[in-house]
Design a protein around this motif. Sequence first.
Motif, short mmCIF file in Angstrom:
data_model
loop_
_atom_site.label_atom_id
_atom_site.label_comp_id
_atom_site.label_asym_id
_atom_site.label_seq_id
_atom_site.Cartn_x
_atom_site.Cartn_y
_atom_site.Cartn_z
N ALA A 81 0.83 -1.21 0.00
CA ALA A 81 0.00 0.00 0.00
C ALA A 81 0.86 1.26 0.00
O ALA A 81 0.51 2.25 -0.66
N ASN A 82 1.97 1.25 0.71
CA ASN A 82 2.83 2.44 0.77
C ASN A 82 3.36 2.82 -0.60
O ASN A 82 3.45 4.00 -0.94
N GLU A 83 3.70 1.84 -1.40
CA GLU A 83 4.18 2.11 -2.75
C GLU A 83 3.08 2.73 -3.60
O GLU A 83 3.32 3.67 -4.36
N MET A 84 1.87 2.24 -3.46
CA MET A 84 0.75 2.79 -4.21
C MET A 84 0.42 4.22 -3.74
O MET A 84 0.11 5.09 -4.56
N ILE A 85 0.51 4.47 -2.44
CA ILE A 85 0.26 5.81 -1.91
C ILE A 85 1.33 6.77 -2.43
O ILE A 85 1.01 7.89 -2.84
N ASP A 86 2.57 6.34 -2.44
CA ASP A 86 3.63 7.19 -2.98
C ASP A 86 3.38 7.53 -4.44
O ASP A 86 3.62 8.66 -4.87
N GLU A 87 2.89 6.57 -5.21
CA GLU A 87 2.61 6.81 -6.63
C GLU A 87 1.50 7.85 -6.81
O GLU A 87 1.63 8.77 -7.61
N ILE A 88 0.43 7.72 -6.05
CA ILE A 88 -0.69 8.66 -6.18
C ILE A 88 -0.28 10.05 -5.70
O ILE A 88 -0.56 11.05 -6.36
N ARG A 89 0.39 10.12 -4.55
CA ARG A 89 0.79 11.44 -4.04
C ARG A 89 1.81 12.09 -4.97
O ARG A 89 1.84 13.30 -5.11
N GLY A 90 2.64 11.28 -5.63
CA GLY A 90 3.59 11.81 -6.60
C GLY A 90 2.89 12.42 -7.80
O GLY A 90 3.39 13.38 -8.41
N ASN A 91 1.72 11.88 -8.17
CA ASN A 91 0.96 12.44 -9.29
C ASN A 91 0.34 13.78 -8.94
O ASN A 91 0.19 14.64 -9.80
N PHE A 92 -0.05 13.98 -7.69
CA PHE A 92 -0.75 15.20 -7.29
C PHE A 92 0.17 16.26 -6.68
O PHE A 92 -0.15 17.43 -6.70
N GLU A 93 1.29 15.85 -6.12
CA GLU A 93 2.20 16.78 -5.47
C GLU A 93 3.55 16.73 -6.18
O GLU A 93 4.28 15.76 -6.05
N PRO A 94 3.88 17.78 -6.93
CA PRO A 94 5.11 17.74 -7.74
C PRO A 94 6.40 17.62 -6.91
O PRO A 94 7.37 17.06 -7.39
N ASP A 95 6.42 18.12 -5.68
CA ASP A 95 7.63 18.05 -4.87
C ASP A 95 7.63 16.90 -3.88
O ASP A 95 8.46 16.83 -2.99
N TYR A 96 6.71 15.95 -4.05
CA TYR A 96 6.61 14.81 -3.14
C TYR A 96 7.71 13.80 -3.45
O TYR A 96 7.97 13.47 -4.60
N LYS A 97 8.35 13.31 -2.39
CA LYS A 97 9.38 12.28 -2.54
C LYS A 97 8.87 11.00 -1.91
O LYS A 97 8.35 11.02 -0.80
N ALA A 98 9.05 9.90 -2.61
CA ALA A 98 8.58 8.61 -2.11
C ALA A 98 9.26 8.28 -0.80
O ALA A 98 10.49 8.34 -0.69
N LYS A 99 8.47 7.93 0.21
CA LYS A 99 9.01 7.66 1.53
C LYS A 99 9.26 6.18 1.77
O LYS A 99 10.09 5.81 2.57
N SER A 100 8.52 5.32 1.09
CA SER A 100 8.62 3.89 1.39
C SER A 100 10.02 3.34 1.12
O SER A 100 10.55 2.57 1.91
N LYS A 101 10.65 3.74 0.02
CA LYS A 101 11.98 3.22 -0.29
C LYS A 101 13.05 3.89 0.56
O LYS A 101 14.00 3.26 0.99
N GLN A 102 12.90 5.19 0.83
CA GLN A 102 13.88 5.90 1.66
C GLN A 102 13.86 5.37 3.08
O GLN A 102 14.91 5.16 3.68
N ASN A 103 12.67 5.14 3.62
CA ASN A 103 12.56 4.65 4.99
C ASN A 103 13.22 3.29 5.14
O ASN A 103 13.87 3.02 6.15
N THR A 104 13.03 2.42 4.15
CA THR A 104 13.60 1.08 4.22
C THR A 104 15.12 1.17 4.27
O THR A 104 15.75 0.51 5.09
N LEU A 105 15.69 2.00 3.41
CA LEU A 105 17.15 2.13 3.39
C LEU A 105 17.64 2.74 4.69
O LEU A 105 18.61 2.27 5.28
N GLN A 106 16.98 3.77 5.18
CA GLN A 106 17.39 4.40 6.42
C GLN A 106 17.24 3.45 7.59
O GLN A 106 18.08 3.41 8.49
N ASP A 107 16.16 2.68 7.60
CA ASP A 107 15.95 1.71 8.67
C ASP A 107 17.06 0.67 8.68
O ASP A 107 17.58 0.32 9.74
#
Length: 118
Positions: free
Chosen positions: A57-83
């Motif tokens: 679901a997080n990947e899908m949310i990132d995709e939708i928010r990326g379509n509507f918010e031009p400065d949105y950065k996907a958090k699901s992949k960044q969080n995994t790497l940081q974790d």
Amino acid sequence: MTFNEYLIRLEAFQLKTIKRNEELAYQAWLNQQVQATTGSSKNPKPKFRKFDQFFDANEMIDEIRGNFEPDYKAKSKQNTLQDNESLFAERLKEFKKLKKQGKIIPWNMRTKKERGGF
């Protein structure tokens, strides 16, 4: 209703739909978890070990928010790497602390009994 308000409502509706789909997918995942296996009949293994492999679901949310918010950065992949990085750093710090306290004995200094017969 302005066009911007319409876009916000459209985004909210799509996010709500994803949540509903996630609930349905979770139910399906629970159902298939009992049945779906891979491997031979003697050694069956579950096809999906984690729910996120089935429905992310997080990947899908990132995709939708990326379509509507031009400065949105996907958090699901960044969080995994940081974790992973923070987890590794935390474990390394704990290892060094235990080694300094003498609670970790190097392999070559252990007795045969401590090595499990090796």
